[in-house]
Design a protein around this motif. Structure first.
Motif, short mmCIF file in Angstrom:
data_model
loop_
_atom_site.label_atom_id
_atom_site.label_comp_id
_atom_site.label_asym_id
_atom_site.label_seq_id
_atom_site.Cartn_x
_atom_site.Cartn_y
_atom_site.Cartn_z
N ARG A 88 9.19 9.85 0.93
CA ARG A 88 9.84 8.60 1.33
C ARG A 88 11.22 8.91 1.87
O ARG A 88 11.81 9.97 1.57
N THR A 134 0.84 -1.20 0.00
CA THR A 134 0.00 0.00 0.00
C THR A 134 0.87 1.24 0.00
O THR A 134 2.10 1.18 0.19
N LEU A 135 0.24 2.39 -0.21
CA LEU A 135 0.96 3.66 -0.15
C LEU A 135 1.59 3.83 1.23
O LEU A 135 2.75 4.26 1.34
N GLU A 136 0.85 3.48 2.28
CA GLU A 136 1.38 3.61 3.63
C GLU A 136 2.58 2.70 3.84
O GLU A 136 3.58 3.10 4.46
N ASP A 137 2.51 1.47 3.32
CA ASP A 137 3.65 0.55 3.41
C ASP A 137 4.87 1.16 2.72
O ASP A 137 5.99 1.12 3.25
N TYR A 138 4.63 1.72 1.54
CA TYR A 138 5.72 2.24 0.73
C TYR A 138 6.47 3.37 1.44
O TYR A 138 7.70 3.39 1.49
N VAL A 139 5.74 4.33 2.00
CA VAL A 139 6.39 5.48 2.61
C VAL A 139 7.01 5.15 3.97
O VAL A 139 7.87 5.88 4.47
N GLU A 140 6.60 4.03 4.56
CA GLU A 140 7.18 3.63 5.85
C GLU A 140 8.53 2.94 5.69
O GLU A 140 9.27 2.81 6.67
N GLN A 141 8.85 2.50 4.46
CA GLN A 141 10.10 1.78 4.25
C GLN A 141 11.27 2.73 4.03
O GLN A 141 11.11 3.88 3.61
N LEU A 171 4.78 11.41 -4.93
CA LEU A 171 4.49 11.32 -3.51
C LEU A 171 4.13 12.67 -2.92
O LEU A 171 3.22 12.79 -2.09
N PRO A 174 2.55 0.05 -5.24
CA PRO A 174 1.32 0.65 -4.71
C PRO A 174 0.48 1.24 -5.84
O PRO A 174 0.98 1.50 -6.94
N HIS A 182 2.95 13.03 0.73
CA HIS A 182 3.87 12.09 1.37
C HIS A 182 5.29 12.29 0.87
O HIS A 182 5.52 12.94 -0.15
#
Length: 260
Positions: A173, A140-147, A166, A218, A171
């Motif tokens: 990254r 997900t978008l949330e997964d992506y930006v948390e990495q 983003l 995502p 957002h």
């Protein structure tokens, strides 16, 4: 004129001795001229030419091996010279140091002197190591930006287009590592928890060899594509050897254009 080609006799003009002499020489002269201006022939089976390529290691390693396999069958005496550098993709074409350049970028100078054709247009995927919590899952978008991410420095700033996308979504990254080597980045990814966004052009054997797996991107990246091109300069545009190599590359990259 000291040696006229026409002389007048009995009210008519006829060929002079010099003109008759020239006339007798014309067939041989024309045959020689035809041979000089005729298109040079290229015999791949006996050619010992070296084909010089330039481009990022991603494209060089992707398109070089299938071309070499074709050369082994059709032009066994020819050689390949493949140099990787992502900083100056078109310079070697402009100065004559390379016959071809692979690139996903567009030139900013000498554009009227460069020719190209598409090698394929590809979707993207996210690479993570096999033990990563997101391995094999929809991201997900949330997964992506948390990495934490690793990127390639093609123009000095990594995947700036991704960061722009983003930013429009509010957002950003965290790019923890920037490198200048695609395979170096993939190796990094396989040994850490970093995420690596790449064009989806490699087969499973290549990914497995680097301890990484591919995950779908995502939703905000589903329409993102990367197109690669083969470039060559006008100076070689009509060269028979270069034309033969171009056609050969079209054949060896056909599956990329249909399956990318």
């Amino acid at each position: 004129m000291e040696d006229p080609l026409l002389v007048r006799s009995a009210g008519e003009y006829g060929l002079s001795e010099r003109a008759l002499e020239i006339q007798s020489l014309l067939p041989t002269a024309l045959a020689t001229l035809k041979e000089v201006i005729a298109k040079p022939q290229f015999d791949p089976a006996n050619s010992q030419e070296t084909i010089r390529f330039f481009g990022p290691e991603l494209e060089v390693n992707l398109y070089g091996p299938p071309l070499l396999r074709r050369l082994k069958n059709q032009a066994p005496k020819m050689k390949l010279e493949l140099k990787s550098d992502i900083r100056v993709p078109f310079g070697p074409l402009e100065n004559g140091d390379a016959h071809f350049a692979f690139s996903g970028l567009s030139p900013t100078s000498a554009t009227s002197q460069l020719h190209r054709f598409s090698l394929g247009r590809f979707k993207y995927c996210c690479l993570v190591n096999k033990a990563h919590p997101l391995a094999g899952k929809a991201i997900t978008l949330e997964d992506y930006v948390e990495q934490d991410h690793i990127t390639i420095m093609i123009t000095g700033s990594g995947h700036s287009i991704i960061d722009e996308k983003l930013a429009k979504l509010g957002h950003q990254r965290n790019v923890a590592v920037k490198v200048g080597s695609f395979f170096g980045a993939m190796n990094f990814c396989g040994q850490t928890d970093l995420m690596f966004l790449v064009p989806s052009i490699f087969d499973e054997r290549t990914l497995t060899g680097h301890n990484v797996v591919a995950c779908p991107v995502p939703e905000f990246l589903e329409d993102h594509r990367q197109e690669f091109f083969l470039y060559w300069h006008e100076r070689y545009h009509r060269d028979p050897m270069v034309k033969w190599v171009r056609n050969t590359i079209k054949e060896t990259t056909k599956h990329f254009r249909t399956n990318g």
